[in-house]
Design a protein around this motif. Structure first.
Motif, PDB file in Angstrom:
ATOM      1  N   SER A 160       2.434   3.303  -5.248  1.00 50.54           N
ATOM      2  CA  SER A 160       1.515   3.191  -6.691  1.00 50.54           C
ATOM      3  C   SER A 160       1.360   2.578  -7.548  1.00 50.54           C
ATOM      4  O   SER A 160       2.662   2.234  -8.187  1.00 50.54           O
ATOM      5  CB  SER A 160       2.064   4.886  -6.785  1.00 50.54           C
ATOM      6  N   LYS A 175      -2.239  -6.928  -5.811  1.00 48.46           N
ATOM      7  CA  LYS A 175      -2.687  -6.532  -6.455  1.00 48.46           C
ATOM      8  C   LYS A 175      -2.601  -7.070  -7.667  1.00 48.46           C
ATOM      9  O   LYS A 175      -2.614  -7.307  -8.690  1.00 48.46           O
ATOM     10  CB  LYS A 175      -0.967  -5.475  -6.797  1.00 48.46           C
ATOM     11  N   GLN A 230      -5.498  -7.717  -3.115  1.00 49.53           N
ATOM     12  CA  GLN A 230      -4.440  -7.591  -1.466  1.00 49.53           C
ATOM     13  C   GLN A 230      -2.983  -7.480  -2.760  1.00 49.53           C
ATOM     14  O   GLN A 230      -1.955  -7.331  -2.278  1.00 49.53           O
ATOM     15  CB  GLN A 230      -4.283  -8.333  -0.290  1.00 49.53           C
ATOM     16  N   ASP A 288       0.464  -1.340  -0.287  1.00 49.20           N
ATOM     17  CA  ASP A 288       0.343   0.020  -0.448  1.00 49.20           C
ATOM     18  C   ASP A 288       0.533   1.440  -0.324  1.00 49.20           C
ATOM     19  O   ASP A 288       0.668   1.922  -0.267  1.00 49.20           O
ATOM     20  CB  ASP A 288      -0.781   0.406   1.654  1.00 49.20           C
ATOM     21  N   SER A 289       2.153   1.316   0.232  1.00 47.74           N
ATOM     22  CA  SER A 289       3.320   2.673   0.325  1.00 47.74           C
ATOM     23  C   SER A 289       3.279   2.866  -0.912  1.00 47.74           C
ATOM     24  O   SER A 289       4.376   3.923  -1.530  1.00 47.74           O
ATOM     25  CB  SER A 289       3.536   2.068   1.283  1.00 47.74           C
TER      26      SER A 289
END
Length: 383
Positions: free
Chosen positions: A39, A68, A66, A36-37
């Motif tokens: 992009s 991605k 989660q 999540d840190s």
């Protein structure tokens, strides 16, 4: 991290229209830097277009988990093209998704078993081409504590023998920049390559073998106590009992029920409505009689078969198929029940008769209205 160029590392995926697609972003997650840190986004470049479209997940067909990874249900023909996973603007994974209407599979036996053997590799030295089968991993066993089946799929694949040398009769750039190879039925391959000996008549393959796995251990007897340690209840969870002193149990999934209406002589395709229907072996049953995926086609003389994507194909429906119950099972649990209802063909002559009668009645009505109007006008003029 060095960005990947569009032609350096492309993984090709061959999918049938209406099937599901799952693509991995291939990001190595670090403990000190969660995903999540970054992009992270997925983009798609449609066929014959230079525009990149950002893929937005929805609640129905498109999902990003989660890790991605991208999941798309029931692919459409217009969704073919390049799929790119980008982290902070750099390419982490690039896929070329090729969508076809149909892909034929041959059922082959495992090594050392009786039956049709898997095709060996074919090397076309003069053309600088290598034809082989790319196998998926085995699915999980479709049952436990008894003999079941598991499956894997082999896709006919073609690649260059020497990446630096020229291939004949066409030297397309997709072969040069696809070290893992291209599917033999890919739409980017020209017909001059598809019709070469060793490619034209080579089918993709499905291998089904027997398997045995033990069932999970049954839960032990549970003792419910209060804060002081006083026994409140004894629960036999293995028998499906719950205690009123516990939280409400999760309601188990109810089997989907659907009625299929079709006329005799036509065929149907049944798809098991489950997210894991592609990754696990589906057991199909006619009433209480299970279909053997290895022998059902031979025993039914080609009328009934289980496809490589776990779909049940039934050709030339008969009157005796009326009210037949067919169910699909995954991991020992019933997922769906289909009731087949054979309808009668609509008489085309009867349809013509209805049209003729309707036309005559309409014409007669118009004539009566016209005559009535003329008579009224004549009476008014006499007065």
């Amino acid at each position: 991290m060095k960005a990947l160029t569009m032609r350096d590392e492309v993984d090709w995926k061959l999918k049938q229209e209406g099937k599901d697609l799952d693509l991995s972003c291939q990001i190595c997650e670090r403990h000190d830097q969660p995903l999540d840190s970054y992009s992270i986004e997925w983009r798609r470049k449609p066929v014959d277009s230079n525009t990149e479209i950002t893929i937005q997940p929805d609640r129905h067909r498109i999902r990003i988990n989660q890790k991605k990874d991208l999941f798309i249900k029931e692919l459409k023909m217009e969704e073919a093209g390049l799929y790119m996973c980008l982290k902070d603007g750099e390419y982490e994974a690039v896929y070329n998704v090729d969508i076809i209407i149909n892909e034929q599979y041959a059922l082959v036996a495992a090594p050392g078993k009786k039956g049709r053997s898997s095709r060996n590799d074919t090397v076309l030295t003069k053309n600088n081409l290598h034809i082989f089968t790319t196998w998926s991993t085995w699915t999980t066993c479709n049952t436990c504590n008894k003999i079941g089946q598991k499956r894997k799929i082999g896709i006919c694949t073609i690649k260059k023998i020497d990446q630096a040398a020229v291939s004949t009769p066409n030297d397309i750039w997709q072969l040069k920049h696809s070290p893992k190879g291209l599917p033999c039925r890919s739409t980017v391959l020209p017909d001059t390559i598809k019709t070469l000996a060793g490619i034209k008549n080579r089918l993709s393959e499905t291998m089904v073998v027997d398997c045995y796995v033990p069932c999970p251990t049954l839960p032990a007897i549970k003792y419910i106590t209060d804060k002081s340690g006083k026994l409140l209840d004894t629960v036999h969870a293995a028998e499906g009992f719950y205690s009123l002193h516990e939280e409400s149990p999760v309601i188990q999934h109810l089997a989907t029920r659907k009625t299929i209406y079709e006329v005799a002589g036509r065929g149907i395709l049944l798809i098991c409505p489950h997210d894991e229907a592609k990754s696990k072996v589906v057991r199909w049953q006619n009433g209480t009689l299970p279909y053997n995926p290895i022998t059902v086609r031979r025993n039914s003389r080609g009328r009934v078969r289980i496809g490589a994507q776990n779909g049940l194909h039934i050709r030339r429906l008969r009157e005796t198929d009326d009210n037949v119950l067919i169910s699909c099972w995954i991991s020992g649990e019933m997922v769906a029940v289909f009731r087949i209802h054979i309808t009668k063909k609509f008489n085309k002559n009867l349809k013509d008769y209805v049209v003729y009668v309707g036309f005559c009645l309409t014409s007669l009505t118009i004539c009566c209205i016209g005559c009535n109007t003329c008579c009224n006008r004549k009476n008014k003029s006499i007065r």
